[in-house]
Design a protein around this motif. Structure first.
Motif, mmCIF file in Angstrom:
data_model
loop_
_atom_site.group_PDB
_atom_site.id
_atom_site.type_symbol
_atom_site.label_atom_id
_atom_site.label_comp_id
_atom_site.label_asym_id
_atom_site.label_seq_id
_atom_site.Cartn_x
_atom_site.Cartn_y
_atom_site.Cartn_z
ATOM 1 N N GLU A 215 0.814 -1.215 0.000
ATOM 2 C CA GLU A 215 0.000 0.000 0.000
ATOM 3 C C GLU A 215 0.848 1.264 0.000
ATOM 4 O O GLU A 215 0.356 2.330 -0.388
ATOM 5 N N ARG A 216 2.103 1.176 0.396
ATOM 6 C CA ARG A 216 2.952 2.368 0.513
ATOM 7 C C ARG A 216 3.791 2.613 -0.735
ATOM 8 O O ARG A 216 4.479 3.629 -0.812
ATOM 9 N N VAL A 217 3.785 1.691 -1.681
ATOM 10 C CA VAL A 217 4.631 1.807 -2.869
ATOM 11 C C VAL A 217 3.733 1.949 -4.086
ATOM 12 O O VAL A 217 2.759 1.210 -4.251
ATOM 13 N N GLU A 218 4.092 2.885 -4.942
ATOM 14 C CA GLU A 218 3.349 3.103 -6.189
ATOM 15 C C GLU A 218 4.339 3.538 -7.260
ATOM 16 O O GLU A 218 5.263 4.325 -6.989
ATOM 17 N N ALA A 219 4.168 3.015 -8.454
ATOM 18 C CA ALA A 219 5.067 3.340 -9.573
ATOM 19 C C ALA A 219 4.228 3.569 -10.825
ATOM 20 O O ALA A 219 3.231 2.891 -11.050
ATOM 21 N N ARG A 220 4.663 4.522 -11.613
ATOM 22 C CA ARG A 220 3.990 4.819 -12.879
ATOM 23 C C ARG A 220 5.030 5.275 -13.886
ATOM 24 O O ARG A 220 6.110 5.756 -13.526
ATOM 25 N N ARG A 221 4.692 5.103 -15.157
ATOM 26 C CA ARG A 221 5.597 5.506 -16.242
ATOM 27 C C ARG A 221 5.155 6.847 -16.797
ATOM 28 O O ARG A 221 3.967 7.081 -17.026
ATOM 29 N N GLU A 222 6.123 7.730 -17.002
ATOM 30 C CA GLU A 222 5.825 9.015 -17.607
ATOM 31 C C GLU A 222 5.430 8.823 -19.071
ATOM 32 O O GLU A 222 5.948 7.941 -19.752
ATOM 33 N N GLU A 223 4.530 9.672 -19.532
ATOM 34 C CA GLU A 223 4.070 9.576 -20.905
ATOM 35 C C GLU A 223 5.214 9.878 -21.881
ATOM 36 O O GLU A 223 6.022 10.780 -21.655
ATOM 37 N N ARG A 224 5.257 9.097 -22.973
ATOM 38 C CA ARG A 224 6.204 9.310 -24.073
ATOM 39 C C ARG A 224 7.650 9.257 -23.584
ATOM 40 O O ARG A 224 8.510 10.040 -24.031
ATOM 41 N N SER A 225 7.938 8.373 -22.661
ATOM 42 C CA SER A 225 9.309 8.220 -22.171
ATOM 43 C C SER A 225 9.427 6.860 -21.512
ATOM 44 O O SER A 225 8.443 6.155 -21.285
ATOM 45 N N PHE A 226 10.667 6.508 -21.195
ATOM 46 C CA PHE A 226 10.969 5.280 -20.478
ATOM 47 C C PHE A 226 11.295 5.557 -19.013
ATOM 48 O O PHE A 226 11.917 4.733 -18.344
ATOM 49 N N VAL A 227 10.907 6.730 -18.515
ATOM 50 C CA VAL A 227 11.182 7.119 -17.136
ATOM 51 C C VAL A 227 10.045 6.621 -16.248
ATOM 52 O O VAL A 227 8.865 6.864 -16.521
ATOM 53 N N VAL A 228 10.417 5.930 -15.184
ATOM 54 C CA VAL A 228 9.459 5.401 -14.216
ATOM 55 C C VAL A 228 9.624 6.192 -12.917
ATOM 56 O O VAL A 228 10.746 6.356 -12.411
ATOM 57 N N VAL A 229 8.505 6.698 -12.401
ATOM 58 C CA VAL A 229 8.498 7.454 -11.147
ATOM 59 C C VAL A 229 7.923 6.547 -10.054
ATOM 60 O O VAL A 229 6.791 6.074 -10.168
ATOM 61 N N MET A 230 8.727 6.311 -9.028
ATOM 62 C CA MET A 230 8.299 5.473 -7.904
ATOM 63 C C MET A 230 8.025 6.365 -6.697
ATOM 64 O O MET A 230 8.860 7.216 -6.338
ATOM 65 N N LYS A 231 6.878 6.169 -6.095
ATOM 66 C CA LYS A 231 6.468 6.944 -4.922
ATOM 67 C C LYS A 231 6.373 6.001 -3.724
ATOM 68 O O LYS A 231 5.720 4.968 -3.788
ATOM 69 N N VAL A 232 7.028 6.392 -2.617
ATOM 70 C CA VAL A 232 7.046 5.600 -1.388
ATOM 71 C C VAL A 232 6.765 6.541 -0.228
ATOM 72 O O VAL A 232 7.338 7.640 -0.159
ATOM 73 N N TRP A 233 5.899 6.137 0.664
ATOM 74 C CA TRP A 233 5.630 6.964 1.850
ATOM 75 C C TRP A 233 5.826 6.150 3.112
ATOM 76 O O TRP A 233 5.680 4.933 3.128
ATOM 77 N N SER A 234 6.152 6.878 4.173
ATOM 78 C CA SER A 234 6.364 6.270 5.480
ATOM 79 C C SER A 234 6.039 7.304 6.537
ATOM 80 O O SER A 234 5.842 8.500 6.240
ATOM 81 N N GLU A 235 5.992 6.874 7.781
ATOM 82 C CA GLU A 235 5.687 7.785 8.870
ATOM 83 C C GLU A 235 6.894 8.611 9.282
ATOM 84 O O GLU A 235 6.751 9.556 10.059
ATOM 85 N N GLU A 236 8.079 8.257 8.789
ATOM 86 C CA GLU A 236 9.297 9.011 9.075
ATOM 87 C C GLU A 236 9.974 9.352 7.752
ATOM 88 O O GLU A 236 10.061 8.494 6.869
ATOM 89 N N PRO A 237 10.457 10.573 7.579
ATOM 90 C CA PRO A 237 11.061 10.944 6.293
ATOM 91 C C PRO A 237 12.328 10.152 5.975
ATOM 92 O O PRO A 237 12.544 9.750 4.832
ATOM 93 N N GLU A 238 13.170 9.904 6.981
ATOM 94 C CA GLU A 238 14.386 9.134 6.714
ATOM 95 C C GLU A 238 14.061 7.702 6.339
ATOM 96 O O GLU A 238 14.705 7.102 5.451
ATOM 97 N N LYS A 239 13.056 7.134 6.995
ATOM 98 C CA LYS A 239 12.676 5.753 6.675
ATOM 99 C C LYS A 239 12.114 5.663 5.259
ATOM 100 O O LYS A 239 12.323 4.658 4.558
ATOM 101 N N ALA A 240 11.406 6.685 4.803
ATOM 102 C CA ALA A 240 10.889 6.684 3.447
ATOM 103 C C ALA A 240 12.030 6.651 2.430
ATOM 104 O O ALA A 240 11.968 5.931 1.420
ATOM 105 N N VAL A 241 13.100 7.412 2.698
ATOM 106 C CA VAL A 241 14.271 7.395 1.808
ATOM 107 C C VAL A 241 14.937 6.024 1.824
ATOM 108 O O VAL A 241 15.326 5.484 0.786
#
Length: 531
Positions: A215-241
């Motif tokens: 539930e905390r990880v999500e990835a999508r591909r940018e339009e017209r490119s091969f770049v994938v953006v991964m989004k991760v969230w956590s309750e602590e900023p360092e832990k998210a990194v």
């Protein structure tokens, strides 16, 4: 004459007052009946009751009539005549509900702001090139130049990025099953300790952490490119990194391991095939050698020995034939010279003794000529010289016959050698024909053996190449933007925003409740009588 009944007149009066109120010529107090009107109503009821005595009784009701919507909601048809004054009146009456709704929503927003777990979201940009690095010319995996196929490849790798295999690597690496953020304590934990084993509890924890991390990880591909953006969230900023970096590392490891396992399966299949190919090559080569041995085929420098021997025999036959011809010619010349008594002058008789005898004979012949001129034919010395000349002629003839016999022996030897070589050449020629026929079948066996050996060598080289390919990471995945610690949380919003949103929501809820309650009272009011 027709007279309206009291309810009808009362309804008409109420309807007239309501219309006057709608037109702006009156107020809500006009709807309240006056004292005169009440007295008129009472008198009208008395007159009606007095007249009702003379009327015949009404027939009895056989069965009760069911209630209609108009009886339950007598003023439902007047909803279209609701005006602004009605709405204002309803809002005025429902002020307490509006205030209560606003207070409750603001309190709920404040409680949520104080108790909700914060979320810190980080973003990572990854370039997923569908074409892998060209490490070798004929790699195990081929790249498709079509764009649709490349996009499908990127989408497949995008699915791998958020797959369970990758997340399981992250869970094991970071030991998230021991993290309180992912494993929430439950009141039923003591029951699990009683009825579940340690392995089952670990499996449950792992499954719970897997669901939470998914539930905390999500990835999508940018339009017209091969770049994938991964989004991760956590309750602590360092832990998210840390989670984002761990997922990227696990993703690269998963791609490499997947490619290595695929190459390993190919190498395993090739090695399994190599054993059979090796046996086939050995059997084919053994068949070639067995056939060569059974057929007596021997080769030297890529050529059959029988062919070489036949060629040498032909050369020897030619040489023996030349020697035979020479010996035959010399023998015939000698016989002819002896028959013509030209042994003294024939050059065919060559020997040291013949040369000495000829010299003596020539010298004696010169003396005989000189003596004949000097002494005459009857001189004793001339007679003695002639007798010596006859002796020399007999010696030369004897020497010539001896040379002839030797030439005859040479002639016979040359003829015998020629005949022997011819017989051997004819016999060897038959062997050559037999070997050539066997050579045809031998070439077929050799071709089969060479083909199997070539296939075996190709598979062997390919198996070794694929085995080495397992150790090379050819995936073309690059991180172009690493995750950075966020400055603020992404959820929930700031407390002020939540309070404002709660107030607005409470206001809407309260207004809706007030209007709904007013409309309900309106349609439930008394039904106006017909005129």
């Amino acid at each position: 004459m027709y007279r309206r009944s009291e309810p009808e007149e009362q309804g008409l009066r109420l309807e007239t007052r309501y219309r006057r109120l709608r037109s702006g010529g009156g107020s809500l107090l006009d709807l309240v009946p006056t004292t005169d009107e009440e007295e008129a109503t009472v008198l009208e009821e008395r007159r009606t009751s007095s007249r009702a005595v003379d009327l015949p009784p009404s027939p009895p009701v056989l069965q009760p009539r069911p209630a209609t919507v108009g009886e339950w909601l007598p003023r439902l048809q007047l909803l279209g005549e609701i005006g602004v004054d009605d709405v204002i009146l309803w809002l005025r009456d429902g002020v307490r509900w509006i205030v209560i709704a606003v207070v409750l929503c603001v309190a709920a927003a404040l409680a949520y702001a104080l108790t909700a777990s914060p979320r810190y979201t980080v973003y990572t940009d990854i370039v997923v090139d569908p074409s892998n690095l060209n490490v070798v010319s004929d790699d195990v995996f081929t790249s498709n130049p079509q764009r649709d196929a490349q996009l499908l490849e990127v989408e497949s790798k995008l699915r791998v990025l958020t797959s369970r295999n990758v997340l399981a690597r992250v869970i094991d690496k970071l030991q998230l099953t021991k993290d309180a953020e992912f494993v929430r304590p439950s009141p039923l934990d003591f029951l699990k300790d009683l009825f579940l084993s340690d392995a089952d509890q670990d499996a449950d924890k792992h499954l719970a952490v897997m669901r939470a991390l998914t539930e905390r990880v999500e990835a999508r591909r940018e339009e017209r490119s091969f770049v994938v953006v991964m989004k991760v969230w956590s309750e602590e900023p360092e832990k998210a990194v840390v989670l984002s970096d761990a997922i990227v590392d696990a993703f690269e490891t998963e791609l490499f391991q997947s490619a290595a396992e695929s190459a390993g399966r190919v190498a395993q299949n090739l090695n399994a095939r190599l054993d059979e190919l090796r046996r086939n090559v050995t059997a084919a080569e053994k068949k070639v050698e067995d056939f060569r041995r059974s057929s007596g085929l021997q080769s030297s420098n890529g050529e059959l020995v029988s062919n070489q021997l036949s060629s040498e025999l032909n050369t020897q036959v030619l040489a023996a034939q030349q020697g035979f011809i020479q010996a035959e010619t010399r023998y015939k010349q000698m016989r002819l010279a002896i028959a013509q008594k030209q042994t003294a002058s024939a050059s065919v008789f060559e020997s040291a003794n013949m040369t000495s005898l000829r010299q003596q004979y020539n010298a004696l012949q010169q003396q005989v000529g000189s003596m004949r001129l000097t002494y005459g034919d009857r001189h004793p010395r001339l007679v003695s010289a002639r007798s010596e000349q006859t002796t020399l002629e007999a010696a030369m003839n004897e020497e010539a016959r001896r040379i002839l016999e030797r030439a005859k022996a040479d002639f016979d030897r040359e003829q015998a050698a020629l005949d022997a070589l011819r017989n051997k050449a004819r016999a060897e020629k038959s062997n050559v024909f037999t070997d050539n026929e066997a050579q045809v079948e031998l070439r077929d066996l050799e071709r089969d053996a060479r083909a199997k050996a070539a296939i075996y060598e190709t598979h062997l080289a390919r198996a070794q190449q694929v085995a080495e390919r397992q150790q090379i990471d050819a995936t073309n995945v690059r991180v172009i933007s690493r995750a950075m610690p966020p400055n603020s949380r992404t959820w929930p919003p700031r407390t002020v925003i939540l309070l404002i949103a709660g107030g607005i929501l409470g206001l809407f809820v309260g207004v809706a409740a007030a209007l709904t309650l007013g409309a309900w009272k309106y349609v439930r009011g008394p039904r106006p009588a017909a005129g």
